[in-house]
Scaffold this active site. Structure first.
Site, PDB file in Angstrom:
ATOM      1  N   ARG A  55       0.821  -1.220   0.000  1.00 51.97           N
ATOM      2  CA  ARG A  55       0.000   0.000   0.000  1.00 51.97           C
ATOM      3  C   ARG A  55       0.853   1.267   0.000  1.00 51.97           C
ATOM      4  O   ARG A  55       0.384   2.332  -0.385  1.00 51.97           O
ATOM      5  CB  ARG A  55      -0.923  -0.013   1.225  1.00 51.97           C
ATOM      6  CG  ARG A  55      -2.150   0.882   1.061  1.00 51.97           C
ATOM      7  CD  ARG A  55      -3.145   0.689   2.188  1.00 51.97           C
ATOM      8  NE  ARG A  55      -2.549   0.912   3.477  1.00 51.97           N
ATOM      9  CZ  ARG A  55      -2.795   0.181   4.573  1.00 51.97           C
ATOM     10  NH1 ARG A  55      -3.641  -0.829   4.520  1.00 51.97           N
ATOM     11  NH2 ARG A  55      -2.205   0.445   5.704  1.00 51.97           N
ATOM     12  N   TYR A 108     -13.682  22.227 -10.167  1.00 48.64           N
ATOM     13  CA  TYR A 108     -14.212  20.964 -10.692  1.00 48.64           C
ATOM     14  C   TYR A 108     -15.395  20.494  -9.816  1.00 48.64           C
ATOM     15  O   TYR A 108     -15.263  20.385  -8.591  1.00 48.64           O
ATOM     16  CB  TYR A 108     -13.059  19.955 -10.663  1.00 48.64           C
ATOM     17  CG  TYR A 108     -13.389  18.547 -11.075  1.00 48.64           C
ATOM     18  CD1 TYR A 108     -13.782  18.250 -12.373  1.00 48.64           C
ATOM     19  CD2 TYR A 108     -13.266  17.499 -10.171  1.00 48.64           C
ATOM     20  CE1 TYR A 108     -14.061  16.948 -12.748  1.00 48.64           C
ATOM     21  CE2 TYR A 108     -13.536  16.192 -10.542  1.00 48.64           C
ATOM     22  CZ  TYR A 108     -13.934  15.928 -11.837  1.00 48.64           C
ATOM     23  OH  TYR A 108     -14.212  14.636 -12.204  1.00 48.64           O
ATOM     24  N   ASP A 180      -5.337  22.814  -8.366  1.00 45.66           N
ATOM     25  CA  ASP A 180      -5.617  21.784  -9.361  1.00 45.66           C
ATOM     26  C   ASP A 180      -4.938  22.225 -10.652  1.00 45.66           C
ATOM     27  O   ASP A 180      -5.374  23.175 -11.292  1.00 45.66           O
ATOM     28  CB  ASP A 180      -7.132  21.615  -9.549  1.00 45.66           C
ATOM     29  CG  ASP A 180      -7.480  20.458 -10.487  1.00 45.66           C
ATOM     30  OD1 ASP A 180      -6.714  20.221 -11.447  1.00 45.66           O
ATOM     31  OD2 ASP A 180      -8.514  19.795 -10.267  1.00 45.66           O
ATOM     32  N   LYS A 204      -6.015  12.373 -17.081  1.00 45.76           N
ATOM     33  CA  LYS A 204      -6.218  13.154 -18.301  1.00 45.76           C
ATOM     34  C   LYS A 204      -4.989  13.055 -19.216  1.00 45.76           C
ATOM     35  O   LYS A 204      -4.846  12.091 -19.922  1.00 45.76           O
ATOM     36  CB  LYS A 204      -6.557  14.595 -17.918  1.00 45.76           C
ATOM     37  CG  LYS A 204      -7.694  14.709 -16.869  1.00 45.76           C
ATOM     38  CD  LYS A 204      -9.041  14.285 -17.421  1.00 45.76           C
ATOM     39  CE  LYS A 204     -10.110  14.031 -16.369  1.00 45.76           C
ATOM     40  NZ  LYS A 204     -10.443  15.139 -15.486  1.00 45.76           N
TER      41      LYS A 204
HETATM   42  C1  LIG Z   1     -11.217  15.025 -14.259  1.00 49.90           C
HETATM   43  C2  LIG Z   1     -10.773  16.062 -13.313  1.00 49.90           C
HETATM   44  C3  LIG Z   1     -10.519  15.739 -11.981  1.00 49.90           C
HETATM   45  C4  LIG Z   1     -10.776  14.364 -11.427  1.00 49.90           C
HETATM   46  O1  LIG Z   1      -9.975  13.376 -12.014  1.00 49.90           O
HETATM   47  P1  LIG Z   1     -10.455  11.831 -12.025  1.00 49.90           P
HETATM   48  O2  LIG Z   1      -9.218  11.089 -12.327  1.00 49.90           O
HETATM   49  O3  LIG Z   1     -11.508  11.736 -13.090  1.00 49.90           O
HETATM   50  O4  LIG Z   1     -10.995  11.523 -10.675  1.00 49.90           O
HETATM   51  C5  LIG Z   1     -10.042  16.732 -11.160  1.00 49.90           C
HETATM   52  N1  LIG Z   1      -9.840  17.978 -11.610  1.00 49.90           N
HETATM   53  C6  LIG Z   1     -10.086  18.319 -12.883  1.00 49.90           C
HETATM   54  C7  LIG Z   1      -9.835  19.720 -13.330  1.00 49.90           C
HETATM   55  C8  LIG Z   1     -10.564  17.381 -13.777  1.00 49.90           C
HETATM   56  O5  LIG Z   1     -10.842  17.727 -15.036  1.00 49.90           O
END
Ligand SMILES: *Cc1c(COP(=O)(O)O)cnc(C)c1O
Length: 389
Positions: A55, A108, A180, A204
């Site tokens: 983990r 988000y 973020d 992403k």
């Molecule tokens: C998609 C996204 C997230 C979350 O990511 P996941 O891997 O889908 O949980 C967080 N912040 C932004 C800006 C996003 O576009």
């Protein structure tokens, strides 16, 4: 070293793995030790990297963590199971009952839901602020404000924040700055702009192929590593090794992909701006965008994600536009090799600002297809839309 070189060379140790360029995928829960001394030693310092338990990571994880930390200009990175888990783990690392959080209004959506439900339930109060607030954020700081959260550009509407000004105001009052940085990826250096904790949905662009899910939390100071690692350890946030491997593979080609995503996205955005059906395009790298000057100052480039608003038209016209598209997928997420186009929900929650809902909103992710084909597909879509107005 420049970013493109760091992407290729960071987090690699072929000598430790039979000379292979890439690390193997370690599947491990139990980790065995040769002696009680080695076993005890592994339990001494959980902030130091070493063998302990599956983990807490394996060499596959460490390779991508080291590479991402180097690329973002930080010291340590923690991989977790999704981008949302990176958001929630980072928030829980700094907030406890009685604390106050300043959260950008354009965050988000699922992160907002976490603040309004679980964080609120734990006794953490969230105040949403205008993404364009700049150093006026000082007026919203309270003695118990422990964290200021930024996301730039904002989700759905792409406002660029003055991160250095916000960070200076936050630090002057002893608050941490969490960001973020999923849109900025390689193009925004968070720590050079005053950020303490950088969060990425590696799902992403880092993974980049619409298959694995992964989150990353990167820091630049020992105290922040202790905070983030403690939260990750308490929550049990580990990422799956196959997905980590896909993230590592994706990262190595990210700079060439990203440049192409940016170029195609800008080409589409410029073309859309000239269409009579379009009210406005929201893309900070587009000259004339309200966030363009700040984007130029702070970002080295853009990605392929942007928004637009159509002039008011019947819902069935938008439906015909989207349903007939041949090259754009209709689905959540972004950063993969393929183009996507989704409608923006008109009921997106905003409390510190007002959502401009003069017309139907769309969000486009420009993929790696030929831009001429992508434009032709949109052009055919506008013919379907125009026939129904
Ligand atoms: C998609 C996204 C997230 C979350 O990511 P996941 O891997 O889908 O949980 C967080 N912040 C932004 C800006 C996003 O576009």
């Amino acid at each position: 070293m420049k970013t493109d070189t760091r992407i290729v060379h960071s987090g690699r140790d072929p000598e430790a793995q039979f000379g292979a360029v890439n690390p193997p995928v370690y599947h491990a829960s139990t980790i065995l030790f040769p002696s009680i001394a080695a076993y005890n030693d592994s339990r001494k310092d959980r902030f130091k990297r070493g063998r302990s338990y599956g983990r807490h990571g394996t060499p596959t994880h460490f390779a991508l963590e080291d590479a991402l930390a180097a690329v973002e200009g930080g010291t340590r990175c923690l991989l977790v199971g999704s981008g949302l888990m990176a958001v929630t783990t980072a928030l829980l690392a700094y907030l406890k009952a009685g604390d106050h959080l300043l959260m950008v209004d354009t965050v988000y959506g699922p992160a907002r839901r976490f603040c309004d439900t679980m964080l609120a339930g734990f006794g953490v109060e969230t105040t949403y602020y205008d993404p364009l607030i700049g150093d006026n954020i000082a007026g919203l700081m309270r003695p118990n404000t422990k964290a200021v959260y930024v996301e730039s550009p904002g989700s759905n509407t792409f406002e660029v924040q003055d991160v250095p000004a916000i960070a200076a105001a936050a630090h002057a009052r002893g608050a941490k700055v969490l960001m973020d940085n999923t849109w900025g990826v390689l193009n925004f250096q968070p720590f050079a702009h005053g950020v303490d904790v950088s969060i990425q949905a590696a799902t992403k662009y880092v993974v980049g192929h619409s298959d694995a899910m992964l989150g990353a939390i990167t820091v630049n100071a020992d105290a922040d590593w202790v905070a983030v690692k403690t939260a990750g350890t308490n929550l049990g946030t580990n990422a799956a090794p196959d997905d980590v491997y896909l993230g590592l593979r994706g990262l190595r080609t990210l700079s060439v992909r990203l440049r192409r995503h940016m170029r195609t996205g800008l080409r589409l955005a410029e073309w859309l701006k000239g269409r009579p059906e379009v009210l406005k395009v929201m893309h900070p790298a587009l000259p004339g965008d309200p966030g363009h000057a700040l984007w130029r100052r702070d970002f080295a480039g853009a990605c392929g994600l942007f928004g637009l608003m159509l002039k008011p038209c019947p819902e069935e016209a938008v439906t015909a536009f989207i349903d007939g598209l041949e090259l754009y997928g209709l689905g959540a997420s972004w950063g993969g090799f393929e183009s996507l186009l989704i409608p923006m929900k008109s009921d997106i929650k905003r409390t510190a600002t007002r959502l401009d809902a003069r017309g139907p909103g769309l969000r486009i992710h420009a993929g790696l297809e030929d831009p001429d084909d992508l434009i032709a597909d949109l052009e055919a879509g506008f013919r379907r839309l125009d026939a129904r107005r």
